[in-house]
Design a protein around this motif. Structure first.
Motif, mmCIF file in Angstrom:
data_model
loop_
_atom_site.group_PDB
_atom_site.id
_atom_site.type_symbol
_atom_site.label_atom_id
_atom_site.label_comp_id
_atom_site.label_asym_id
_atom_site.label_seq_id
_atom_site.Cartn_x
_atom_site.Cartn_y
_atom_site.Cartn_z
ATOM 1 N N LEU A 160 42.019 -1.448 30.124
ATOM 2 C CA LEU A 160 41.770 -0.018 29.906
ATOM 3 C C LEU A 160 42.099 0.348 28.464
ATOM 4 C CD1 LEU A 160 43.202 1.650 33.125
ATOM 5 C CD2 LEU A 160 40.823 1.400 32.480
ATOM 6 N N ILE A 164 39.651 1.866 25.480
ATOM 7 C CA ILE A 164 39.933 3.108 24.766
ATOM 8 C C ILE A 164 40.072 2.853 23.274
ATOM 9 C CG2 ILE A 164 41.602 4.973 24.504
ATOM 10 C CD1 ILE A 164 42.198 4.573 27.518
ATOM 11 N N LYS A 167 36.899 2.569 21.545
ATOM 12 C CA LYS A 167 36.292 3.888 21.349
ATOM 13 C C LYS A 167 36.987 4.618 20.200
ATOM 14 C CE LYS A 167 35.119 8.017 23.998
ATOM 15 N NZ LYS A 167 35.199 8.655 25.309
ATOM 16 N N MET A 190 48.117 7.216 28.930
ATOM 17 C CA MET A 190 47.810 6.368 30.081
ATOM 18 C C MET A 190 48.975 6.394 31.069
ATOM 19 S SD MET A 190 46.130 3.097 28.182
ATOM 20 C CE MET A 190 45.865 2.134 29.663
ATOM 21 N N ALA A 193 48.927 9.468 33.087
ATOM 22 C CA ALA A 193 47.930 9.399 34.156
ATOM 23 C C ALA A 193 48.430 8.505 35.287
ATOM 24 C CB ALA A 193 46.601 8.884 33.608
ATOM 25 N N VAL D 125 41.238 11.933 26.894
ATOM 26 C CA VAL D 125 41.590 12.596 28.143
ATOM 27 C C VAL D 125 41.397 14.097 27.963
ATOM 28 C CG1 VAL D 125 43.253 10.895 28.957
ATOM 29 C CG2 VAL D 125 44.017 12.751 27.510
ATOM 30 N N LEU D 340 42.350 12.412 35.259
ATOM 31 C CA LEU D 340 42.990 11.754 34.121
ATOM 32 C C LEU D 340 42.811 10.243 34.200
ATOM 33 C CD1 LEU D 340 46.428 13.503 33.542
ATOM 34 C CD2 LEU D 340 44.520 13.350 31.974
ATOM 35 N N LEU D 341 43.037 9.699 35.389
ATOM 36 C CA LEU D 341 42.911 8.247 35.534
ATOM 37 C C LEU D 341 41.481 7.801 35.273
ATOM 38 C CD1 LEU D 341 45.182 7.759 38.645
ATOM 39 C CD2 LEU D 341 45.474 6.627 36.454
ATOM 40 N N LEU D 344 40.527 7.484 31.678
ATOM 41 C CA LEU D 344 40.918 6.237 31.015
ATOM 42 C C LEU D 344 39.819 5.189 31.125
ATOM 43 C CD1 LEU D 344 44.567 5.761 32.316
ATOM 44 C CD2 LEU D 344 43.806 6.985 30.311
ATOM 45 N N THR D 345 39.058 5.269 32.209
ATOM 46 C CA THR D 345 38.064 4.219 32.430
ATOM 47 C C THR D 345 36.725 4.533 31.770
ATOM 48 O OG1 THR D 345 37.219 5.228 34.434
ATOM 49 C CG2 THR D 345 39.095 3.780 34.692
ATOM 50 N N VAL D 346 36.612 5.736 31.196
ATOM 51 C CA VAL D 346 35.302 6.139 30.669
ATOM 52 C C VAL D 346 34.731 5.167 29.628
ATOM 53 C CG1 VAL D 346 34.169 7.898 29.273
ATOM 54 C CG2 VAL D 346 35.451 8.560 31.269
#
Lengths: 204, 199, 445, 365, 220
Positions: A160, A164, A167, A190, A193, D125, D340-341, D344-346
């Motif tokens: 993950l 990110i 990106k 993270m 979350a 996020v 939110l979780l 993170l995976t986007v």
């Protein structure tokens, strides 16, 4: 061997989500920040960690329960574990090189980094302690599951993070935050979350 | 010379904040000043002792088994620390938890052993261990002070500000990440400002 | 009888066609001076065939095809060759062009039409005629038509599509053409079908031109045009893009990196079809075309039959451009046209319109991309322009390539739809440029 | 001839652009939240007004100070994104939260979740959700207390009064409503309707008087965060956004649909087609923050995937996580954490759901 | 070959040296560690009994737990202590509870828990009015955890009610008396589950233990 299925599921959920090695326990941060710049290397590192963690948690459990405890030298735990892990990584590297060059090519460069990865040592030490759910020492199967699942949790966070960070390569990060600080902020978000998983229990 | 060494260990090559080594214990135990200082002292002790031994026996250690030997030496001192804590500081030992045995994989210690103690004489190795340990401890204390004050409105277990409502997140995992990010960003900011001023 | 066809993606800009849609095509007077570039098509530029001081007649060859993928260039007026040299070109560079001064006689070379009716002529003969007439795609791409009509034998063509979509806002040249030259277009279409031996012949028109649809439907009742299948297209940009038209009508897709012929299709603009008819039946070379002159800064908009080589300035001044208001003069439509820096640049074979804008319609302020996905929705090729543009901005051309930047058709839909007003097409073009360089260097290895 | 000298502008095509801009999008979303805002002010009176004002002002102030003093760039308040974050954050807060806490959350949302990454478009996020999660972790107790809306309090409704109305005590195993019960839900309607009951654990479905509960949930006569109580107002706003093409249908429908489906399958009554078994999922999608989350937070452009397939995965993922956290998790409400979780995976979702480009099929075949 | 020998010798020497040092340390600290553990146990027990009692370890059979403790004063039996655990919010909460034979709670001590910081972990919070500034100025105070303190004198035989409106350490003495009279504890704000878990530790089994002990006539 009596297998407590519920306990295994709870260990797995805890290891992957609730007490994620990186985002909650702060274990294995060096590779987490070091190898998460590219997705491909993150996947490689993750696989290597899962592999070594699984093997390490098995072997250290056997050594601890059949060698250290019976002879009442469990205070040698730290020394023995670190030596076992270091030689194990060497052994894995040599074995892979000889028997599975494909796998060696994929994981080889990450293996030396793993010796000083505190996640491996961490899982070994945790397995020598008590299971949070039953308050009993970990059984062999439990420690094996703990090893695999902690590795998977580590890999999940790593992958993950790598996505990110790739990106973020395209974002305009303010200069003082560039590099590690923004990686820490990312990890912090993270972790926020992942707080959503706390208290997760499929057997209440 | 001592002054320069101190500056190197604490500022220029601060193990945590500049070199980003030993992050795991730095974040995990910096929830209170007591823990931070305890961990700092324990790590410094191991660092100095292993530096001493390694610089003493470096000549007799064959190159090939160098790393395993260092690991064994470090692990020995970690075990000593572990037993001592258990016997005389049980509370601290409980608080630090698995991070006491994990000092053995702290990259700062192995890093200094490999990069410094194995190449320098006893005196310099002791000084290096001391300043690096000091830098590690100080960084840990800075993080711990920020986190403990913000996260539980306490310092050394005592309340700090009347009326201030602590933000628990700072003693949780995310707060650890945010704190170190903030401290590092500040360091970067001032360093960049200085560099910008010079050029 | 008209089915309605469409494709995935695309945008709906306002048409703005009312100003000129009802204006008949007027013949624009031959200019006093024509600048005829030797490169008006994709491929090798034509080889110069005249020299300074020569006297030329209208329709005379002044540049010969420079190779197979090339097309000859003809004089559009009669007169004296004043100079040969680099002149402004509407595509932006300075290009070797022939400057001809009008002698006012409009003396025209004798055309030599086919000696036999086109139905009896061999396909090669017809292609030969088309090639000699210098016909290139008149929709904008300006690909030499004879090349398109000579597909390799391993790529059989079964479908011909005549493109009357004219999806660009403002432009009405093709629209008027379809109204006024209906029969010629349809005859041209039949010729194309015969040449490539296709089984099916479609003519696609956007539904915002009901009069053109009606006119053509009328003609289709005639026995000779029975085989033509009309296709009503949804009004959507870029409906007239080759790949989109093929997708809309045949549901086939042109392979990535390939040509329409790779999926058995050929697309020809209505203007090209008409030119083919004229070339085959009369032997007339391509030296004039219909151009729409319009836009907010034009007082007297209209559709004009213009000689190739007429400077844009002559054209827009005749249409009473408001210089004070004009901010931008564009050759082509607003979506894909090129903003002109020099109004001395001439009309070329692919100039379908001249647009004078009074506002800078490009965004007034750049925001950062907010990942709204509008560009993804709009892209008719299914690319992700937002990511590609970010890669290009950071110089990550390999990543841009991995995300298929080379498949971009530069239709502008993404940039039109972008709420952050990021000039996505700019980055796509830049990315394509670098990606081509990377591909070339890879091939060399 | 002077006119000829005039310099013409040149730029790449296209030369026309859609009128929609980033500020117009943000403003539209703000407008779409007006019905929900009106409902919240109606229900919670001054509290809602104060909290929203505090959040909006502190978000704007944070944004302005960061841009002005730290980055030294022109003000970005004009893109309305900070305004939107402020409104959304306020909508995610319980009405009795002290306003200064809301301000702290706003500073975190704008300062850390948004500007640390370079501002609008670069955050990964949703800032408002990050702000809420930050507050939940920081001030857990005040963030999880949901009182009866003032509107109902003024009409003499008390916690126990409401609970008698809505909760039908059916089981003998429960030792009373207000007393010590192993089931947390029965201790009060606010908890029941917003918080712990939004999980399936104990409302296990034969206990609620749906005829009372559902209309109440739909129009917002329950305890909860200030913006999430009225499903009707939220849906109204979402329809406006959908009409304006600002939000797509995929994410909200799949999100809500997944939660509906899963709660129906695991409805706890042991059957699937009784009216109660069908009302359980209806209750679940109306209770808590699901509507607000699915319609306004999961559809946040910046932090959701751009690809069509990615949006579907995102919606379903949010749904599964929300269901999991509600049913098995430790938090009363799973919506914010789920989104939110999934945020993170986007990047990974976008990466692996690249649309099949035009012409790729044929080539491979 | 010689090379390998050299390596092994070096490693062996290091290992032996390390082993010796560690063994030496262990034999010096081992006793202290065990003493420390015993001390912890005693402290935990002393906290749940009144001062001045003599505490004895007993091993019980069904239904009693395998280990429990009995406290005696000169005048006779003072109470029992049991280790109990119950599922809290994020794991087990372990307590040790001291009860008089009459069912009156003598004291409660949280041994371990995994509750959320700031919420559930307040089960062992000590209310403190002592600021670091006071300490610097030299004042000090002695406090005990408020949450466990409120269980004192309540009865295990009756249902222990939970009052959510307030927290014990902020209550007036009058309110405290009222709470005690109604066998009620106050909840930790926002941590009902943790509160309930601690309560369950006591209510679960302890009454049965006491009844069994009473019926089995064990009074000395």
């Amino acid at each position: 061997m009596n297998i407590d299925f519920i306990s295994l599921v709870q260990i797995s959920i805890a290891a992957v989500f609730i007490n994620n090695f990186v985002l909650s326990r702060f274990l294995g941060l060096c590779p987490f920040f070091g190898v998460s710049k590219k997705l491909s290397s993150a996947v490689g590192m993750g696989m290597a960690v899962i592999f070594v963690m699984t093997v390490a948690s098995m072997i250290t459990w056997i050594i601890f329960h059949y060698l250290l405890v019976p002879y009442e030298v469990d205070y040698l735990r730290t020394i023995v574990f670190i030596l076992v892990i270091a030689s194990l990584v060497q052994l894995v590297e040599m074995t892979l090189q000889k028997f599975s060059p494909v796998l060696y090519d994929a994981l080889g460069i990450y293996l030396p980094l793993i010796t000083t990865n505190c996640a491996i040592m961490g899982v070994a030490v945790l397995n020598a302690g008590k299971n949070d759910f039953t308050q009993e020492p970990y059984s062999f199967i439990e420690s094996l599951v703990n090893g695999i699942m902690s590795g998977i949790g580590f890999t999940l966070a790593l992958v993950l993070m790598a996505g990110i960070r790739e990106k973020l390569e395209l974002a305009n990060i303010p200069r003082p935050l560039q590099g590690l600080p923004i990686a820490f902020v990312t990890a912090g978000l993270m972790a926020i979350a992942f707080l959503g998983f706390s208290g997760l229990n499929f057997f209440k | 010379m001592i002054k320069e060494e101190l500056k190197r260990g604490i500022i220029a090559e601060n193990p945590i904040l500049v070199l980003a080594l030993g992050l795991c214990p730095a974040l995990a135990v910096s929830t209170s000043l007591q823990n931070g200082l305890g961990m700092g002292c324990a790590a410094t002790f191991v660092l100095i002792c292993s530096n001493i031994i390694i610089s003493l026996i470096k000549k007799w250690i064959p190159e090939k088994v160098r790393i395993p030997c260092y690991i064994v030496i470090i692990a020995t001192f970690v075990t000593i620390v572990e037993l001592t804590l258990k016997a005389y500081f049980p509370e601290l030992n409980n608080q630090l938890g698995i991070f006491v045995p994990l000092i053995v994989v702290n990259c700062v210690i192995l890093g200094r052993a490999e990069a410094f103690a194995s190449k320098n004489n006893l005196g310099r190795s002791i000084i290096d261990g001391f300043v690096m340990g000091l830098g590690f401890t100080l960084a840990l204390c800075i993080l711990a002070i920020i986190r403990e004050v913000l996260g539980s409105n306490k310092l050394w277990g005592l309340k700090v500000f009347p009326g201030f409502r602590p933000m628990t997140i700072f003693i949780l995992a995310p707060g650890g990440f945010f704190t170190i990010a903030f401290v590092m960003a500040m360091i970067n900011y001032f360093r960049q400002k200085k560099e910008g001023g010079q050029s | 009888m008209f089915g309605k066809y469409s494709f995935r993606g695309g945008v709906h800009p306002s048409h703005n066609k009312d100003q000129t849609a009802s204006r008949n095509i007027e013949t624009f007077p031959a200019p006093e001076r024509a600048i005829i570039p030797l490169s008006q098509h994709i491929g090798t530029p034509a080889k110069i065939a005249v020299k300074r001081g020569d006297t030329v007649k209208t329709g005379q060859v002044i540049g010969e095809a420079g190779g197979f993928v090339s097309a000859p260039v003809h004089a559009s007026i009669s007169g004296k060759v004043v100079s040969v040299g680099p002149f402004p070109h509407p595509l932006g560079r300075r290009v070797t062009s022939v400057e001809i001064e009008n002698d006012g006689t409009n003396e025209t070379v004798e055309f030599n039409p086919s000696d036999k009716p086109w139905r009896e002529a061999a396909p090669q003969e017809i292609v030969q005629k088309i090639s000699a007439a210098g016909i290139v795609g008149m929709g904008g791409a300006s690909f030499p038509t004879h090349v398109k009509l000579s597909p390799p034998s391993n790529k059989p063509i079964d479908t011909v599509i005549i493109n009357g979509a004219e999806c660009e806002p403002y432009l009405t040249a093709d629209h008027r053409f379809m109204l006024e030259k209906t029969e010629q277009i349809l005859l041209g279409a039949l010729i194309i079908k015969k040449v490539v031996g296709a089984a099916k012949l479609f003519i696609g028109i956007e539904e915002n031109k009901p009069d053109a649809i009606e006119k053509i439907t009328e003609q289709l009742n005639k026995e000779i045009f029975k085989e033509i299948i009309p296709a009503k297209l949804q009004t959507k940009y870029p409906q007239g893009g080759e790949k989109q038209l093929i997708a809309a009508i045949t549901r086939r897709q042109v392979p990535s990196g390939g040509l329409p012929m790779d999926c058995g299709c050929i697309v020809q603009n209505v203007g090209t079809a008409c030119a083919i008819w004229e070339a085959v039946s009369e032997g007339k070379p391509l030296y004039q075309r219909v151009v729409t002159v319009t836009g907010p800064a034009i007082r007297k908009p209209g559709n004009f039959l213009v000689r190739i080589g007429t400077p844009i300035k002559t054209l827009v001044e005749k249409c009473e451009i408001d210089y004070d208001a004009a901010q931008k003069v564009i050759m082509g439509g607003p979506m894909m046209g090129l903003a002109q820096s020099d109004l001395d640049a001439p009309i070329i074979k692919s100039s379908s319109g001249i647009l004078a804008h009074s506002t800078l319609t490009a965004g007034t302020r750049d925001y950062d991309c907010i990942s709204c996905g509008n560009c993804v929705k709009a892209c008719p090729i299914n690319l992700v322009p937002s990511f590609i543009s970010k890669f290009v901005q950071k110089g990550l051309y390999e990543d841009a390539m991995a995300w298929n930047v080379l498949d971009c058709i530069e239709c502008g839909s993404c940039a039109y739809a972008c709420p952050a007003k990021i000039n996505l097409v700019h980055y796509m073009k830049l990315g394509k440029f670098h990606a081509m360089a990377i591909r070339k260097s890879q091939e060399q290895k | 001839m002077s006119s000829e000298q005039k310099l013409l502008h040149i730029s790449t095509s296209p030369h026309v652009k859609h009128i929609e801009t980033v500020p117009s999008i943000m403003l539209c979303v703000c407008l779409a939240l007006i019905p929900a805002f009106a409902a919240s002010v109606y229900l919670f009176r001054l509290k809602a007004l104060v909290l929203t004002a505090v959040c909006v002002i502190s978000c704007l102030a944070t944004e302005w100070s960061i841009v002005r003093f730290l980055l030294k760039k022109p003000s970005t308040l004009g893109d309305f994104s900070a305004l939107l974050t402020g409104i959304l954050l306020a909508f995610n807060l319980p009405p009795d939260l002290p306003p200064w806490m809301a301000a702290v959350g706003s500073v975190f949302a704008i300062g850390v979740a948004k500007w640390a990454f370079g501002g609008l478009g670069h955050n990964f996020v949703n800032p408002a959700l990050a702000g809420r999660a930050f507050l939940t972790a920081s001030y857990a107790a005040p963030m999880t207390v949901f009182n009866v809306p003032d509107f109902w309090k003024a009409r003499g409704w008390t916690i126990s009064g409401l609970s008698e109305k809505i909760i039908r005590p059916v089981s003998d195993t429960l030792d009373g409503i207000s007393g010590a019960t192993p089931l947390p839900t029965f201790s009060g309607i606010t908890e029941a309707l917003h918080a712990e009951s939004a999980r399936l654990v104990d409302l296990q479905f034969h206990i609620i008087d749906f005829q009372e509960a559902l209309p109440r949930l739909f129009f917002g006569n329950v305890g909860g965060c200030i913006g999430e109580t009225s499903a009707a107002a939220l849906i109204l706003g979402a329809i406006f956004l959908w009409y304006k093409h600002i939000i797509g249908i995929r994410v909200p429908v799949l999100y809500i649909g997944t939660v509906f489906l899963l709660t129906w399958l695991f409805n706890g009554t042991g059957s699937f087609f009784t009216s109660e078994a069908l009302l359980v999922p209806v209750y679940q999608i109306l209770a808590g923050g699901l509507m607000l989350g699915a319609l306004f937070m999961a559809t946040d452009m910046v932090t959701s995937p751009v690809t069509p397939k990615g949006k579907m995965i995102f919606g379903v993922g949010c749904g599964i996580l929300t269901f999991t956290i509600r049913k098995f998790g430790g938090y009363p409400e799973g919506v914010s954490y789920s989104i939110l979780l999934m945020n993170l995976t986007v990047p990974l979702i976008d990466r692996y759901t690249r649309p099949k480009i035009y012409g790729k099929v044929k080539k491979n075949a | 070959m010689l090379d390998i020998l050299k390596l092994s010798i070096a490693l062996t020497i290091v290992a032996i040296g390390s082993g010796l040092v560690v063994a030496f340390t262990y034999y010096n600290t081992g006793e202290e560690i065990q003493a420390q553990e015993r001390r912890n146990q005693m402290e935990a027990l002393e906290a749940v009994f009144p001062d001045g009692v003599e505490i004895k370890t007993r091993s019980g059979n069904n239904p009693l737990p395998s280990t429990y403790w009995v406290a005696q004063t000169d005048s006779g039996l003072a109470g029992y202590a049991f280790k109990q655990k119950s599922k809290g919010y994020a794991g087990d909460i372990q307590v040790i509870v001291g009860v008089a034979p009459s069912g009156e709670i003598l004291g409660l001590n949280i041994l371990s828990h995994k509750e959320t910081p700031g919420l559930g972990d307040r089960v062992s919070e000590k209310p403190s009015k002592k600021y670091i500034w006071n300490v610097l100025a030299g004042t000090s105070e002695k406090t005990s955890p408020w949450f466990t303190e409120q269980f004192k004198d309540l009865s295990v035989f009756e249902e222990i009610k939970i009052d959510k409106s307030t927290e014990y350490h902020t209550c007036s003495d009058e309110k405290k008396g009222k709470l005690e009279k109604t066998n009620t504890i106050t909840a930790i704000t926002g941590a009902t589950i943790s509160t309930r878990a601690v309560k369950n530790c006591i209510r679960k089994n302890v009454p049965e233990y006491l009844n069994y002990l009473k019926s089995s006539g064990e009074s000395s």
